[in-house]
Design a protein around this motif. Sequence first.
Motif, PDB file in Angstrom:
ATOM      1  N   VAL A  40      24.858   8.966  87.361  1.00  0.00           N
ATOM      2  CA  VAL A  40      24.895   7.682  88.051  1.00  0.00           C
ATOM      3  C   VAL A  40      23.679   6.828  87.701  1.00  0.00           C
ATOM      4  N   SER A  41      22.519   7.436  87.691  1.00  0.00           N
ATOM      5  CA  SER A  41      21.295   6.680  87.411  1.00  0.00           C
ATOM      6  C   SER A  41      21.057   6.468  85.927  1.00  0.00           C
ATOM      7  N   GLY A  42      21.742   7.262  85.116  1.00  0.00           N
ATOM      8  CA  GLY A  42      21.565   7.162  83.674  1.00  0.00           C
ATOM      9  C   GLY A  42      20.459   8.035  83.119  1.00  0.00           C
ATOM     10  N   ASP A  43      19.810   8.806  83.977  1.00  0.00           N
ATOM     11  CA  ASP A  43      18.685   9.602  83.495  1.00  0.00           C
ATOM     12  C   ASP A  43      19.090  11.011  83.076  1.00  0.00           C
ATOM     13  N   SER A  44      20.369  11.316  83.171  1.00  0.00           N
ATOM     14  CA  SER A  44      20.834  12.631  82.767  1.00  0.00           C
ATOM     15  C   SER A  44      22.135  12.496  81.995  1.00  0.00           C
ATOM     16  N   THR A  45      22.230  13.228  80.888  1.00  0.00           N
ATOM     17  CA  THR A  45      23.436  13.213  80.080  1.00  0.00           C
ATOM     18  C   THR A  45      23.839  14.639  79.720  1.00  0.00           C
ATOM     19  N   ARG A  46      25.086  14.750  79.372  1.00  0.00           N
ATOM     20  CA  ARG A  46      25.626  16.029  78.909  1.00  0.00           C
ATOM     21  C   ARG A  46      26.535  15.720  77.735  1.00  0.00           C
ATOM     22  N   TYR A  47      26.421  16.507  76.669  1.00  0.00           N
ATOM     23  CA  TYR A  47      27.212  16.262  75.474  1.00  0.00           C
ATOM     24  C   TYR A  47      27.993  17.501  75.062  1.00  0.00           C
ATOM     25  N   ALA A  48      29.169  17.245  74.510  1.00  0.00           N
ATOM     26  CA  ALA A  48      29.900  18.321  73.861  1.00  0.00           C
ATOM     27  C   ALA A  48      29.213  18.647  72.539  1.00  0.00           C
ATOM     28  N   ASP A  49      29.455  19.830  72.037  1.00  0.00           N
ATOM     29  CA  ASP A  49      28.820  20.236  70.778  1.00  0.00           C
ATOM     30  C   ASP A  49      29.154  19.269  69.641  1.00  0.00           C
ATOM     31  N   SER A  50      30.357  18.730  69.668  1.00  0.00           N
ATOM     32  CA  SER A  50      30.781  17.831  68.592  1.00  0.00           C
ATOM     33  C   SER A  50      30.020  16.515  68.609  1.00  0.00           C
ATOM     34  N   ALA A  51      29.377  16.198  69.741  1.00  0.00           N
ATOM     35  CA  ALA A  51      28.675  14.927  69.879  1.00  0.00           C
ATOM     36  C   ALA A  51      27.162  15.067  69.825  1.00  0.00           C
ATOM     37  N   LYS A  52      26.677  16.262  70.019  1.00  0.00           N
ATOM     38  CA  LYS A  52      25.228  16.456  70.069  1.00  0.00           C
ATOM     39  C   LYS A  52      24.562  16.058  68.766  1.00  0.00           C
ATOM     40  N   GLY A  53      23.489  15.309  68.885  1.00  0.00           N
ATOM     41  CA  GLY A  53      22.692  14.945  67.734  1.00  0.00           C
ATOM     42  C   GLY A  53      23.123  13.672  67.032  1.00  0.00           C
ATOM     43  N   ARG A  54      24.393  13.270  67.199  1.00  0.00           N
ATOM     44  CA  ARG A  54      24.883  12.068  66.513  1.00  0.00           C
ATOM     45  C   ARG A  54      25.325  10.967  67.481  1.00  0.00           C
ATOM     46  N   PHE A  55      25.702  11.363  68.678  1.00  0.00           N
ATOM     47  CA  PHE A  55      26.197  10.399  69.658  1.00  0.00           C
ATOM     48  C   PHE A  55      25.215  10.296  70.820  1.00  0.00           C
ATOM     49  N   THR A  56      25.053   9.078  71.323  1.00  0.00           N
ATOM     50  CA  THR A  56      24.180   8.849  72.486  1.00  0.00           C
ATOM     51  C   THR A  56      24.907   7.992  73.501  1.00  0.00           C
ATOM     52  N   ILE A  57      24.937   8.491  74.719  1.00  0.00           N
ATOM     53  CA  ILE A  57      25.581   7.761  75.807  1.00  0.00           C
ATOM     54  C   ILE A  57      24.513   7.100  76.657  1.00  0.00           C
ATOM     55  N   SER A  58      24.758   5.854  77.008  1.00  0.00           N
ATOM     56  CA  SER A  58      23.846   5.134  77.899  1.00  0.00           C
ATOM     57  C   SER A  58      24.672   4.225  78.794  1.00  0.00           C
TER      58      SER A  58
END
Length: 122
Positions: free
Chosen positions: A53-71
């Motif tokens: 909700v605050s944007g200070d925590s994210t979780r990524y699937a392995d397929s997205a880690k390192g290349r994708f960024t959510i904000s």
Amino acid sequence: QVQLVETGGGLVQAGDSLRLSCAASGRTVGSDVLGWFRQVPGKEREFLGAISVSGDSTRYADSAKGRFTISRDNVKNTLYLQMSSLKPEDTAVYYCAARRGRLLLESGYEYWGQGTQVTVSA
């Protein structure tokens, strides 16, 4: 009710970067966990990641880690997905989604956008 609209998809070349946006309307999504998914025809929809909700925590699937960024920008009521080093296998329809609560889960999303096509050429 929340309406979600994704934009920013298109045709890019392998190695390019692309940023998708997801604009929310109807009410603020400032209290929702927001997520990104993608789907290839004939396959299950794939969870890419979620942001708190605050944007200070994210979780990524392995397929997205390192290349994708959510904000997210709660003032603009908008979610983003920054994708880099795109590969042909990233070709899919990309969806944003919203769910109540605080947990960064892969399921249970109540509201979905209509999707935006991303095509990555070799």
